[in-house]
Design a protein around this motif. Structure first.
Motif, PDB file in Angstrom:
ATOM      1  N   MET A   1      -4.165-101.547   9.786  1.00 51.68           N
ATOM      2  CA  MET A   1      -3.636-100.636  10.798  1.00 51.68           C
ATOM      3  C   MET A   1      -4.791-100.110  11.634  1.00 51.68           C
ATOM      4  N   VAL A   2      -4.715-100.333  12.945  1.00 52.25           N
ATOM      5  CA  VAL A   2      -5.791 -99.907  13.843  1.00 52.25           C
ATOM      6  C   VAL A   2      -5.202 -99.039  14.942  1.00 52.25           C
ATOM      7  N   ALA A   3      -5.855 -97.920  15.237  1.00 53.72           N
ATOM      8  CA  ALA A   3      -5.477 -97.071  16.368  1.00 53.72           C
ATOM      9  C   ALA A   3      -6.232 -97.560  17.591  1.00 53.72           C
ATOM     10  N   VAL A   4      -5.497 -97.977  18.617  1.00 54.75           N
ATOM     11  CA  VAL A   4      -6.089 -98.548  19.827  1.00 54.75           C
ATOM     12  C   VAL A   4      -5.874 -97.588  20.985  1.00 54.75           C
ATOM     13  N   LYS A   5      -6.930 -97.338  21.752  1.00 55.69           N
ATOM     14  CA  LYS A   5      -6.822 -96.441  22.905  1.00 55.69           C
ATOM     15  C   LYS A   5      -6.205 -97.203  24.066  1.00 55.69           C
ATOM     16  N   GLY A   6      -4.963 -96.871  24.391  1.00 55.13           N
ATOM     17  CA  GLY A   6      -4.237 -97.578  25.437  1.00 55.13           C
ATOM     18  C   GLY A   6      -4.334 -96.888  26.784  1.00 55.13           C
ATOM     19  N   VAL A   7      -3.379 -97.207  27.670  1.00 55.96           N
ATOM     20  CA  VAL A   7      -3.396 -96.669  29.033  1.00 55.96           C
ATOM     21  C   VAL A   7      -3.013 -95.189  29.051  1.00 55.96           C
ATOM     22  N   GLY A   8      -1.927 -94.850  28.373  1.00 54.85           N
ATOM     23  CA  GLY A   8      -1.435 -93.476  28.413  1.00 54.85           C
ATOM     24  C   GLY A   8      -1.481 -92.781  27.081  1.00 54.85           C
ATOM     25  N   GLY A   9      -2.282 -93.298  26.158  1.00 53.83           N
ATOM     26  CA  GLY A   9      -2.396 -92.696  24.845  1.00 53.83           C
ATOM     27  C   GLY A   9      -2.738 -93.724  23.792  1.00 53.83           C
ATOM     28  N   TYR A  10      -3.029 -93.248  22.603  1.00 54.52           N
ATOM     29  CA  TYR A  10      -3.358 -94.151  21.506  1.00 54.52           C
ATOM     30  C   TYR A  10      -2.102 -94.880  21.015  1.00 54.52           C
ATOM     31  N   GLN A  11      -2.332 -96.089  20.490  1.00 53.45           N
ATOM     32  CA  GLN A  11      -1.261 -96.885  19.895  1.00 53.45           C
ATOM     33  C   GLN A  11      -1.689 -97.331  18.509  1.00 53.45           C
ATOM     34  N   LEU A  12      -0.716 -97.584  17.663  1.00 55.01           N
ATOM     35  CA  LEU A  12      -0.972 -98.097  16.323  1.00 55.01           C
ATOM     36  C   LEU A  12      -0.608 -99.565  16.292  1.00 55.01           C
ATOM     37  N   LEU A 117       2.888 -89.449  14.702  1.00 53.84           N
ATOM     38  CA  LEU A 117       3.872 -89.426  13.642  1.00 53.84           C
ATOM     39  C   LEU A 117       5.235 -89.249  14.296  1.00 53.84           C
ATOM     40  N   ALA A 118       6.291 -89.467  13.556  1.00 57.39           N
ATOM     41  CA  ALA A 118       7.637 -89.423  14.128  1.00 57.39           C
ATOM     42  C   ALA A 118       7.881 -88.121  14.878  1.00 57.39           C
ATOM     43  N   ASP A 119       8.376 -88.244  16.135  1.00 59.18           N
ATOM     44  CA  ASP A 119       8.805 -87.130  16.988  1.00 59.18           C
ATOM     45  C   ASP A 119       7.662 -86.320  17.599  1.00 59.18           C
ATOM     46  N   GLU A 120       6.415 -86.633  17.272  1.00 61.80           N
ATOM     47  CA  GLU A 120       5.290 -85.944  17.901  1.00 61.80           C
ATOM     48  C   GLU A 120       4.925 -86.653  19.201  1.00 61.80           C
ATOM     49  N   PRO A 121       4.254 -85.953  20.140  1.00 63.54           N
ATOM     50  CA  PRO A 121       3.715 -86.658  21.309  1.00 63.54           C
ATOM     51  C   PRO A 121       2.546 -87.538  20.877  1.00 63.54           C
ATOM     52  N   ARG A 122       2.303 -88.615  21.590  1.00 66.92           N
ATOM     53  CA  ARG A 122       1.223 -89.523  21.215  1.00 66.92           C
ATOM     54  C   ARG A 122      -0.123 -88.878  21.513  1.00 66.92           C
ATOM     55  N   ALA A 123      -1.122 -89.221  20.730  1.00 71.18           N
ATOM     56  CA  ALA A 123      -2.466 -88.660  20.892  1.00 71.18           C
ATOM     57  C   ALA A 123      -3.156 -89.285  22.100  1.00 71.18           C
ATOM     58  N   ILE A 124      -3.872 -88.451  22.882  1.00 68.49           N
ATOM     59  CA  ILE A 124      -4.614 -88.967  24.034  1.00 68.49           C
ATOM     60  C   ILE A 124      -6.096 -88.607  23.968  1.00 68.49           C
ATOM     61  N   ASP A 125      -6.441 -87.539  23.255  1.00 67.33           N
ATOM     62  CA  ASP A 125      -7.832 -87.116  23.136  1.00 67.33           C
ATOM     63  C   ASP A 125      -8.470 -87.805  21.931  1.00 67.33           C
ATOM     64  N   ASP A 126      -9.723 -88.253  22.090  1.00 60.86           N
ATOM     65  CA  ASP A 126     -10.381 -89.005  21.027  1.00 60.86           C
ATOM     66  C   ASP A 126     -10.489 -88.205  19.732  1.00 60.86           C
ATOM     67  N   GLU A 128      -8.761 -85.568  18.845  1.00 60.13           N
ATOM     68  CA  GLU A 128      -7.411 -85.304  18.356  1.00 60.13           C
ATOM     69  C   GLU A 128      -6.855 -86.537  17.639  1.00 60.13           C
ATOM     70  N   ALA A 129      -7.093 -87.706  18.213  1.00 56.30           N
ATOM     71  CA  ALA A 129      -6.580 -88.931  17.612  1.00 56.30           C
ATOM     72  C   ALA A 129      -7.195 -89.159  16.233  1.00 56.30           C
ATOM     73  N   ARG A 130      -8.500 -88.929  16.109  1.00 51.51           N
ATOM     74  CA  ARG A 130      -9.151 -89.158  14.815  1.00 51.51           C
ATOM     75  C   ARG A 130      -8.638 -88.193  13.751  1.00 51.51           C
ATOM     76  N   THR A 131      -8.235 -87.009  14.180  1.00 52.72           N
ATOM     77  CA  THR A 131      -7.694 -86.031  13.232  1.00 52.72           C
ATOM     78  C   THR A 131      -6.238 -86.345  12.883  1.00 52.72           C
ATOM     79  N   ARG A 132      -5.401 -86.514  13.916  1.00 57.92           N
ATOM     80  CA  ARG A 132      -3.973 -86.687  13.692  1.00 57.92           C
ATOM     81  C   ARG A 132      -3.622 -88.041  13.082  1.00 57.92           C
ATOM     82  N   VAL A 136      -3.084 -92.465   9.025  1.00 57.27           N
ATOM     83  CA  VAL A 136      -2.269 -93.620   9.403  1.00 57.27           C
ATOM     84  C   VAL A 136      -3.145 -94.844   9.659  1.00 57.27           C
ATOM     85  N   ALA A 137      -4.175 -94.675  10.488  1.00 59.13           N
ATOM     86  CA  ALA A 137      -5.006 -95.814  10.906  1.00 59.13           C
ATOM     87  C   ALA A 137      -6.154 -96.050   9.934  1.00 59.13           C
ATOM     88  N   ASP A 138      -6.439 -97.337   9.700  1.00 58.41           N
ATOM     89  CA  ASP A 138      -7.602 -97.712   8.890  1.00 58.41           C
ATOM     90  C   ASP A 138      -8.859 -97.798   9.738  1.00 58.41           C
TER      91      ASP A 138
END
Length: 570
Positions: A1-12, A117-126, A128-132, A136-138
């Motif tokens: 599982m990898v968190a990828v920084k996309g166009v409008g937010g991180y993706q799993l 996570l379910a029902d949360e807004p997607r992470a956009i800040d680096d 924030e993403a590493r914390t939230r 989930v992500a490896d």
């Protein structure tokens, strides 16, 4: 599982052919059932996974790069957990340079879902993403380009050559759309509760922001406010009026009421907004007939609606037809538990002249459920304790899915209806029994679809061991026939012959096709939203059109010179 920084937010992202990886992503993301989108490197791989026609090929290759819902191939190597409960799979091609590199190097289909996570807004800040996403992500695949605006992936589907937008976001929003009537002052429409969007209005220019999500999560509300401020600044629109839903419990309504004085607020009924969204997209300002089929929306009489025929224009409407009502045992709990909804219909459906199913039939249905639960729910219905009534098409589909044993509890909105549509497939079947009743007196009289004959036939067929696919197909045909007949009766009584279809139930392509075909066969002109979602994602656009028309009408009535903002494309 990898968190990828996309166009409008991180993706799993994970391997879509690895069942263990997909199952682990579901556990970690707290998303047990809702289908995942899949990114493929090219059209050749897309064709190995799904049926891709000419229209779908154009969509996949378009600059917007939306997720396109396609019929999955039986031989697809995708893990079963990618799109459980539905025969359609959402595919898209890389939408950014980083995604192109990832798709090329991995060279296999990958799940690519929002980084949250379910029902949360997607992470956009680096940070924030590493914390939230730490649990989930490896690993993280990122870069140093900041994301300034949160934006989900767009989702579209097709019916023949017609494109239907399910979620309007990356690649489409915030492209301006035109309103049939220009508003004299800039306005903001704040949408509904689920599949939330907002729309800013200046003159005849409507700028709808990207999909926000479910406003129940406080972080989603923060994301909405931030997006609204940013879009207002970008579009150069400083709203002076706000339009909102009638429902006082919606977070969007409470937000509007708490921040705007009463004289600068415009309340718009949910289903009026639905059908106006369709009419406004097609440039229709004059009277039309609207068929709104969805889950729940507060009616102007204080009850819950969801299966409605309206004679409407941009400023107002008159209710001329509806579905029969049933109680929701436990209120919101019944939305999450189709079994409750089934018992609501079987024990407490509106008395429209059809006798309820026999005790023997209902016992056959409830035999495998805990007896204490059935008794408690029956008592709630009999005593009318926490059992609001609704004339809802969506809840009727929930009841049918439960009766057929497809889905007794859901983890995402529309799950039971998706299962019912998948069960019906492309089976051709005659409609199950249905009937219309003239209810009410004098000017208040309207045509009502009595669903009890349909549900009783479902119960009997299930008890007698008839194939679920045939029963599900017959149920679709019955609802389509009844809904079309409601519209035809309204037109025969003087309603306009132009019909606007809207509401989340029209995401069901079989239902949309059957109702549209019946109405066109009756000589009526049928319109449905394309760029504007038929679900609640289109509510804010409908609210915006209503607000603009009402303000323009009020200005004209007062004899004031319109002060219309110049319309410009952003």
């Amino acid at each position: 599982m990898v968190a990828v920084k996309g166009v409008g937010g991180y993706q799993l992202v994970c391997d879509a052919t690895d069942a263990a990886a997909v199952a682990a992503l579901r556990r970690r993301k707290c998303r047990p059932d809702k289908p995942f989108a899949v990114m493929v490197p090219d059209l050749a791989m897309a064709r190995r996974l799904a049926d891709v026609g000419p229209v779908e090929r154009e969509l996949l290759n378009s600059p917007a790069c939306p997720i396109v819902l396609l019929p999955a191939r039986p031989s697809s190597p995708l893990a079963a957990g990618v799109h459980p409960g539905t025969s359609r799979v959402g595919l898209f091609l890389p939408a950014s340079p980083l995604h192109h590199l990832l798709a090329r190097d991995v060279d296999r289909p990958v799940v690519c879902t929002s980084g949250n996570l379910a029902d949360e807004p997607r992470a956009i800040d680096d940070a924030e993403a590493r914390t939230r996403l730490a649990g989930v992500a490896d690993g993280f695949l990122t870069h140093d380009r900041a994301i300034h605006a949160r934006c989900d992936d767009s989702v579209v589907t097709t019916l023949g050559r017609q494109v239907l937008t399910i979620r309007r976001a990356r690649g489409y929003a915030p492209t301006p759309m035109r309103l049939p009537v220009a508003g004299p002052v800039p306005a903001l429409a704040v949408g509904a509760q689920l599949k939330h969007t907002f729309t800013l209005v200046a003159g005849d220019r409507a700028v709808t922001g990207p999909h926000t999500g479910d406003l129940a999560d406080p972080r989603t509300v923060d994301a909405f406010e931030a997006a609204c401020r940013g879009q207002s600044r970008l579009a150069g629109i400083d709203p002076q009026v706000v339009a909102h839903d009638l429902h006082p419990g919606y977070v969007s309504t409470r937000w509007a009421v708490s921040r705007w004085p009463a004289e600068r607020r415009i309340a718009v009924q949910h289903h009026h907004a639905h059908v106006v969204a369709c009419a406004a997209e097609h440039g229709l300002a004059g009277p039309f007939t609207g068929l709104a089929l969805d889950g729940l929306g507060l009616g102007d009489d204080g009850t819950l609606w969801g299966g409605e025929v309206l004679v409407a224009d941009l400023t107002g409407y008159r209710r001329v037809g509806r579905f029969g009502t049933a109680p929701l045992p436990g209120g919101e709990a019944a939305v999450r538990a189709p079994f409750r909804m089934a018992l609501g219909y079987l024990f407490g459906a509106e008395d429209l002249g059809t006798p309820p199913p026999t005790r023997q039939l209902t016992d056959t249905f409830t035999a495998d459920r805990p007896a204490d639960e059935v008794r408690a729910l029956r008592a709630m219905v009999d005593r009318e304790v926490n059992c609001p009534r609704a004339s809802s098409c969506g809840r009727l589909f929930d009841a049918a899915a439960s009766i057929l044993g497809l889905c007794h509890r859901v983890s995402y909105e529309g799950q039971a209806a998706v299962a019912l549509e998948a069960a019906a497939g492309d089976v051709e079947e005659e409609p199950l029994p249905w009937r219309l009743v003239r209810a009410g007196d004098g000017q208040d009289a309207l045509w009502v679809y009595d669903p009890l004959p349909t549900l009783t036939r479902l119960l009997r067929g299930r008890a007698e061991g008839e194939p679920v696919r045939r029963l599900a197909a017959g149920f679709h045909s019955a609802v389509a026939a009844a809904a079309a007949a409601l519209v035809e009766r309204a037109v025969a009584d003087g309603a306009p012959p132009v019909v606007c279809l809207s509401g989340g139930c029209f995401q069901n392509l079989r239902l949309l096709s059957e109702i549209g075909g019946r109405l066109r066969g009756a000589g009526l002109e049928v319109l449905v939203g394309s760029a504007v979602p038929v679900n609640d994602g289109g509510i804010s656009f409908g609210q915006a059109a209503v607000a603009a028309a009402r303000l323009a009408e009020e200005r004209e009535r007062k004899g004031e010179t319109p002060c219309v903002w110049a319309s410009q494309d952003a």
